[in-house]
Design a protein around this motif. Structure first.
Motif, short mmCIF file in Angstrom:
data_model
loop_
_atom_site.label_atom_id
_atom_site.label_comp_id
_atom_site.label_asym_id
_atom_site.label_seq_id
_atom_site.Cartn_x
_atom_site.Cartn_y
_atom_site.Cartn_z
N PHE A 1 0.84 -1.38 -0.07
CA PHE A 1 0.04 0.17 -0.01
C PHE A 1 0.77 1.40 0.00
O PHE A 1 0.26 2.64 -0.31
CB PHE A 1 -0.86 0.25 1.09
N THR B 1 3.47 2.29 -1.99
CA THR B 1 3.42 3.08 -3.38
C THR B 1 2.04 3.83 -3.68
O THR B 1 2.13 4.89 -4.28
CB THR B 1 3.87 2.04 -4.39
N PRO B 2 1.03 3.16 -3.96
CA PRO B 2 -0.37 3.84 -4.01
C PRO B 2 -0.57 5.14 -3.18
O PRO B 2 -1.14 6.18 -3.69
CB PRO B 2 -1.53 2.73 -3.95
N ASN C 1 1.80 7.81 -4.35
CA ASN C 1 1.47 8.19 -5.70
C ASN C 1 0.05 9.46 -5.55
O ASN C 1 -0.13 10.26 -6.00
CB ASN C 1 1.01 7.34 -6.69
N SER C 2 -0.75 9.06 -4.76
CA SER C 2 -1.94 9.71 -4.35
C SER C 2 -1.75 11.14 -3.47
O SER C 2 -2.05 12.19 -3.90
CB SER C 2 -2.96 9.21 -3.26
N GLY D 1 -1.20 9.41 -15.06
CA GLY D 1 -0.29 8.30 -14.84
C GLY D 1 0.96 8.26 -15.76
O GLY D 1 1.89 7.89 -15.20
#
Length: 464
Positions: A69, A71-72, A75-76, A95
């Motif tokens: 979790f 990396t997501p 990114n967020s 992206g």
């Protein structure tokens, strides 16, 4: 620390926790009568295992969840910090922007970025990663140390450590077994959902009973192209034709070799021939494809020409023969195991009645082993149906509706490879056809495996 260093540290802590857990149990043990040993419920090693489990399992679980979790979330956070004009772009553009940031951070080229927005976002992302690594290291190690503390607190002479450790081992083995089941279910549902999308565009009746296969379609409405023909029958015919030729080669040779090795060969010969035969199972299928394309196919073509026959350069016969050679060890090994499982008492009884060795094999051993041999035959058929590389290199890719083994044909697996090779639009009917073919092939092999298991279970005889 990175993940590798954290895992190495955890391994050291797990080993340390086992040692101190074992020593703790020995320190709490009180000697009973000389013949009864101490008052510990379990062996000291089980107490060590229990502390090691408390140390390792929660920490490893936290580490895995963090890696999944982090990396997501990063990114967020980076996306939310971008200017409004970038956040308003299409998801594909965002992206692509994030991928450029990842590439710059991973390669250490942040300072080389010329766009100030990208450079600022990359520095922000690098800062988040540094904080994430530090927090991950601290949290995982704290959880491991807390697990050691709780595990040591639990140790008491009356603690049923062995029961808890064995329950944990049982749970882990059941989890490993469940992974295979869940993987199979995931594969089936992923193929099924895409196949349903395909059948929204192409009638299932036309697919299953169509006699023409030409999956070329126009990718855009303004592009000139074929509407596509997705008849499954030519692919099914080619698959069955090549599989039938392969089984005509593999079944007699495999069964006869199994009978020889089980009943006639000496122990010395068996120890040499059986491993040599099973070496065939270790040869990569691409090597068989080279052999079929460069040796067998030209030989079949030249032999046919000498007999006045028109043989294609890529023929079902060449592919089927080589595929049959490939599955000989499969048929031979399974049949050999089944024949060896027939009790020696049945052989002795047959010899006692005056039967010869060949008569014993034909009238006693083969009938007794027949269910297993039939099961091996059906499993070998499943293996032949699923083969791809040999067909690609030796039989061609022409979807011809023919039963002539001298012509070029194609199979289901070859067309799946062809449909998914190269740059394809994933939502096109042509690409989705691969999933429909995969689902059909899966059902075909599943039916064969179920029939094989049913035959083996229904007709297996138990001998005392």
């Amino acid at each position: 620390m990175n993940t590798t260093n954290i895992l190495l540290t955890l391994l050291l802590l797990i080993g340390f926790s086992y040692v101190i857990g074992r020593k703790r149990s020995l320190a709490l043990a009180k000697p009973n009568a000389p013949s009864k040993g101490n008052n510990l419920h379990s062996l000291p090693s089980y107490y060590g295992y229990l502390v090691a489990i408390w140390c390792g399992i929660p920490a490893i679980a936290i580490l895995l969840l963090w890696n999944v979790f982090s990396t997501p979330i990063a990114n967020s956070l980076v996306t939310n910090s971008l200017p409004a004009e970038i956040q308003s772009q299409a998801p594909e553009q965002i992206g692509l922007f994030i991928n450029r940031i990842h590439s710059a951070v991973n390669q250490g080229n942040i300072q080389e970025l010329t766009d100030p927005v990208q450079k600022q976002a990359a520095e922000h992302y690098q800062h988040i990663l540094n904080i994430s690594k530090m927090a991950k290291t601290v949290l995982v190690l704290v959880i491991a140390l807390l697990g050691i503390y709780l595990g040591l607190r639990m140790i008491k002479p009356e603690l049923r450590a062995r029961n808890k450790v064995e329950k944990f081992a049982t749970f882990m083995m059941a989890s490993c077994a469940s992974i295979a089941i869940l993987t199979t279910v995931g594969i089936v549902f992923s193929v099924l959902f895409e196949s349903i999308r395909f059948f929204h565009d192409v009638s299932i009746i036309d697919f299953l009973f169509g006699t023409h296969w030409s999956p070329q379609t126009a990718l855009r409405a303004d592009q000139v192209g074929s509407s596509g023909s997705f008849g499954f029958i030519p692919l099914l015919t080619g698959t069955l034709l090549i599989s039938a030729i392969a089984l005509l080669v593999a079944v007699p040779l495999g069964l006869m070799s199994a009978i020889y090795l089980s009943e006639y060969a000496s122990k010395t010969v068996r120890n040499i021939v059986k491993p040599a035969l099973e070496v065939l199972a270790g040869i990569p299928t691409v090597v068989y494809g080279f052999f079929a394309a460069l040796t067998v196919a030209p030989f079949v073509r030249d032999a046919g020409a000498a007999l006045g026959l028109n043989v294609a350069s890529e023929s079902a016969l060449a592919a089927g023969v080589v595929m049959g050679i490939m599955i000989i060890p499969f048929m031979s090994s399974l049949s050999d195991d089944v024949i060896n499982a027939v009790p020696q008492s049945m052989r002795d009884g047959s010899y006692g009645m005056g039967a010869t060795q060949s008569e014993t094999i034909k009238q006693v051993i083969i009938p007794a082993a027949l269910p297993g041999i039939v099961g091996a035959f059906l499993l070998a058929a499943s293996r032949a149906i699923g083969e791809t590389m040999i067909v690609v290199m030796a039989a061609g890719m022409s979807a011809n509706l023919t039963m002539n083994p001298l012509e070029a044909v194609t199979t289901v697996t070859v067309q799946i490879v062809a449909l998914l090779t190269g740059d394809q639009e994933f939502d096109s009917t042509k690409t989705l056809a691969a999933f429909a073919l995969g689902l059909t092939l899966f059902l075909m092999t599943l039916v064969l495996n179920v029939i094989a298991l049913h035959i083996v279970r229904k007709y297996r005889e138990q001998y005392d």
